[in-house]
Design an enzyme around this catalytic site. Structure first.
Site, short mmCIF file in Angstrom:
data_model
loop_
_atom_site.label_atom_id
_atom_site.label_comp_id
_atom_site.label_asym_id
_atom_site.label_seq_id
_atom_site.Cartn_x
_atom_site.Cartn_y
_atom_site.Cartn_z
N ARG A 302 -10.01 5.55 4.88
CA ARG A 302 -10.09 4.22 4.27
C ARG A 302 -9.67 3.20 5.33
O ARG A 302 -8.50 3.13 5.69
CB ARG A 302 -9.13 4.10 3.09
CG ARG A 302 -9.54 4.86 1.85
CD ARG A 302 -8.57 4.51 0.70
NE ARG A 302 -9.03 4.99 -0.58
CZ ARG A 302 -8.63 6.15 -1.11
NH1 ARG A 302 -7.80 6.93 -0.48
NH2 ARG A 302 -9.09 6.50 -2.30
N ARG A 338 -15.15 5.48 6.56
CA ARG A 338 -15.82 4.65 5.56
C ARG A 338 -15.77 3.20 6.02
O ARG A 338 -14.71 2.71 6.42
CB ARG A 338 -15.09 4.77 4.21
CG ARG A 338 -15.74 3.93 3.13
CD ARG A 338 -15.12 4.16 1.79
NE ARG A 338 -13.82 3.50 1.66
CZ ARG A 338 -13.08 3.55 0.57
NH1 ARG A 338 -13.49 4.26 -0.48
NH2 ARG A 338 -11.92 2.93 0.50
N GLU A 438 -20.21 6.32 -6.32
CA GLU A 438 -19.12 5.84 -7.18
C GLU A 438 -19.58 4.77 -8.16
O GLU A 438 -18.77 4.20 -8.88
CB GLU A 438 -17.95 5.35 -6.32
CG GLU A 438 -18.31 4.36 -5.23
CD GLU A 438 -17.12 3.99 -4.34
OE1 GLU A 438 -15.99 4.31 -4.69
OE2 GLU A 438 -17.36 3.37 -3.29
N ASN A 461 -12.63 7.58 -8.56
CA ASN A 461 -11.78 6.46 -9.00
C ASN A 461 -12.66 5.32 -9.52
O ASN A 461 -12.40 4.74 -10.57
CB ASN A 461 -10.92 5.93 -7.84
CG ASN A 461 -10.14 7.04 -7.18
OD1 ASN A 461 -9.95 8.08 -7.78
ND2 ASN A 461 -9.71 6.83 -5.95
N ARG A 472 -9.79 -0.25 -13.32
CA ARG A 472 -8.87 0.79 -12.89
C ARG A 472 -7.46 0.26 -12.62
O ARG A 472 -6.52 1.04 -12.47
CB ARG A 472 -9.42 1.51 -11.65
CG ARG A 472 -9.49 0.69 -10.40
CD ARG A 472 -10.35 1.36 -9.34
NE ARG A 472 -9.57 1.94 -8.27
CZ ARG A 472 -10.08 2.37 -7.12
NH1 ARG A 472 -11.38 2.32 -6.90
NH2 ARG A 472 -9.33 2.89 -6.19
N CYS A 509 -14.07 12.73 -3.04
CA CYS A 509 -12.89 12.19 -2.38
C CYS A 509 -12.05 11.30 -3.29
O CYS A 509 -11.07 10.73 -2.86
CB CYS A 509 -13.27 11.45 -1.10
SG CYS A 509 -14.32 10.03 -1.41
C1 PEP Z 1 -13.03 6.29 -5.22
O1 PEP Z 1 -13.46 5.25 -5.73
O2 PEP Z 1 -12.93 7.37 -5.83
C2 PEP Z 1 -12.58 6.29 -3.82
C3 PEP Z 1 -12.26 7.40 -3.21
O3 PEP Z 1 -12.52 5.10 -3.20
P1 PEP Z 1 -11.34 4.03 -3.39
O4 PEP Z 1 -10.28 4.65 -4.25
O5 PEP Z 1 -10.86 3.69 -2.03
O6 PEP Z 1 -12.05 2.91 -4.08
MG MG Z 2 -14.01 3.60 -4.52
#
Ligand code: PEP
Ligand code: MG
Length: 576
Positions: A302, A338, A438, A461, A472, A509
């Site tokens: 990240r 990323r 995602e 996520n 979230r 991930c």
């Molecule tokens: C996700 O969205 O699952 C992810 C790994 O990315 P982030 O949590 O950095 O948005």
């Molecule tokens: Mg994400």
């Protein structure tokens, strides 16, 4: 008397320590008249406070270790510069004389005028600088009013061993606190996959979010037990509670020690399915951790951390140096970088601003922001392509939602590669280009995306957030955040199948990949690459090595297709 409160545990483990409450409430500033005979004394009072504020800030700056904090240090330097600017104090002094008022009030008027001027600026970036004025003025006012500074900013170890209680924390707060020896944190707000929570897991301190009104029930210095695994806060624990939780601490320590033996072992199920276990990294400290824990790759770097706690943007060289450090540290294992995923919960201080978005998670974030902000995106792209000459590098696109975005990124990479080739700069022409899956749109159409890309990584996520339509980071809807929601599982399963059919690797991930409650289910869905925080990798390996995949794939398919929700639940139960 012992009492118990509940929140959402976001970072595992148990901590026992005294509470430190962070109150960010605005200071109450009153105006009072200063007689002519006392004006000079009032001005000296102001100058002393400014001097003290400078000393405090320098002390904060000095305690920041060189490794992480170039950015945080730059943030503090900006405030020091303001304090050192004689015009800043001169104006406040002028107001004290003109209005015969107290120093705090003069500062307030000066602050209001400056903030107004900033608010009227055209340039969105400059508008964000008014926060600096606020921070600096309230720091001086705090001293004038004899208010204690925020302890987590204090030099030394005054919060060492303490549990921080706050309404909310920024990622920078979380880092600073860990450096100062904070052992756990509890916040009123936040969700399990907010960036702050992810960072807390990565820093290895127990954390609980969504503990509403915690600050009403807990007082400063009160002894607390924080159970980050169960999301429980025990206030004023009696001896039996302390004994119980110390037992839990030792048990966890023993469990973690028992996993050490798995470092060099392969991740392979009892019936011989090989699994790749990659690491998610973010802070520089994670790089070595990924290596030490025996990850076979970095599945997610990240890069947002490079942009945080600063007002300027990292240039190509800074990006390149960060990637080179990671690649060298990981010594030949593949590294998935990323591109920036700023916006929404990963906001940053240099945010271009504009009017606040009503739905930032649906707005200009991640690849959308990159494609619109060339100064943020191109230096990073060039640095990643250059870094590909140093070791196995893969580039990953966050929040892909249309095929067109994938095409644009691929075209941009080719442009960079052609330019580097012209200038005889080395790069790997075969650097794999993949994407986070995602957004439901990408998961549903994963088959067509697979034709343009070299790999997928499922970001649960966000996938959960967007599929169930729950923010979230909004604790009010935490209860709906369910990785086992059937729609989510169908999207995960469909993405894995699409990747398999196209012959490209599919990893996961998101935080779901590191949660051992779901490991067996994910294996049943066909997942063979997990990317998790280094601190979780051995636990996941332990579960993989004890799992028999056998006929679970059929069972999983049956569960996902079951018409009756009760039947779905029953079948799912057999896969967990
Ligand atoms: C996700 O969205 O699952 C992810 C790994 O990315 P982030 O949590 O950095 O948005
Ligand atoms: Mg994400």
């Amino acid at each position: 008397m012992t009492f118990t409160l509940h929140g959402v545990g976001v970072s595992r483990g148990v901590a026992i320590g005294r509470a430190h409450i962070i109150e960010r409430a605005e200071l109450e500033i009153d105006e009072y008249h200063v007689p002519d005979s006392d004006i000079n004394r009032e001005i000296i009072r102001l100058r002393d406070a400014v001097h003290q504020a400078k000393q405090d800030l320098r002390a904060v700056r000095n305690q920041i270790p060189a490794s992480t904090t170039a950015d945080i240090a730059a943030f503090i330097d900006t405030h020091l510069l303001m304090l050192e600017d004689s015009a800043f104090t001169f104006d406040a002094e002028r107001l004290i004389r003109k209005l015969s008022c107290n120093a705090e009030w003069a500062l307030k008027l000066q602050r209001d005028a400056l903030v107004k001027a900033f608010d009227e600026m055209e340039d969105a970036y400059l508008r964000t600088r008014k926060d600096d004025v606020d921070h600096v003025v309230s720091r001086i006012q705090r001293i004038l009013l004899n208010h204690a500074p925020l302890k987590h900013e204090m030099p030394g170890n005054r919060i060492k061993g303490m549990v921080v209680i706050a309404d909310d924390l920024t990622p920078a707060d979380t880092v600073l606190m860990q450096r100062n020896g904070v052992i756990a944190f509890v916040t009123d707000y936040g969700g399990p996959t907010s960036h702050m929570s992810i960072l807390a897991r990565s820093l290895g301190i127990p954390g609980i979010v969504g503990a509403h009104r915690i600050r009403r029930y807990v007082s400063e210095n009160e002894v607390l037990v924080i159970d980050g695994t169960e999301g429980v806060i025990v206030g004023d624990p009696d001896e039996s509670a302390i004994t119980y939780y110390r037992g839990r601490q030792s048990e966890r320590k023993r469990h973690i020690e028992s996993l050490e033996g798995l470092r060099g072992a392969a991740a392979i199920t009892l019936d011989g399915y090989q699994v790749e276990l990659h690491a998610n990294v973010e802070l520089p400290g994670d790089f070595a951790a990924a290596h030490n824990v025996g990850a076979s790759g970095v599945g997610l770097y990240r890069t947002e951390f490079l942009y945080m706690n600063r007002y300027d943007e990292p240039d190509e060289e800074e990006h390149f140096r960060a990637y080179r450090t990671l690649i060298r540290e990981l010594d030949g294992i593949p590294v998935t970088i990323r591109t920036l995923d700023l916006g929404a919960d990963k906001d940053f201080d240099g945010n271009a601003g504009g009017p606040p978005a009503a739905n930032p998670a649906l707005g200009l974030r991640a690849i959308r922001l990159s494609l619109q902000e060339p100064t943020l995106y191109w230096p990073q792209l060039r640095a990643i392509v250059r870094a590909s000459a140093l070791g196995p590098v893969r580039l990953m696109i966050p929040m892909l939602s249309t095929l067109d975005e994938a095409r644009q990124v691929v075209a941009n990479i080719r442009t960079v590669q052609n330019d580097l080739a012209r200038h005889k700069v080395a790069f790997d022409p075969n650097m794999p280009i993949g994407a986070m899956i995602e957004v439901p749109a990408a998961a549903i159409c994963a088959d067509s995306f697979a034709r343009y890309l070299d790999f997928f990584s499922i970001g649960t996520n966000d996938l959960i957030q967007y599929t169930i339509a729950i923010d979230r980071i909004n604790d009010a809807v935490n209860y709906l955040y369910d990785p086992l929601n059937r729609a989510v599982l169908r999207l995960i399963s469909g993405t894995i199948d699409a990747g398999d059919a196209a012959g490209i690797p599919v990893a996961m991930c998101g935080e779901m990949a590191g949660d051992v409650r779901y490991t067996r289910l994910l294996l049943a869905l066909g997942l063979r690459q997990f990317s998790v925080h280094p601190s979780l990798l051995l636990e996941v390996k332990h579960v993989i090595n004890q799992t028999r995949v056998g006929g679970t794939a059929d069972l999983a398919r049956q569960a996902l297709n079951a018409a009756d929700p009760e039947e779905f639940k029953m079948l799912l139960g057999q896969l967990l």
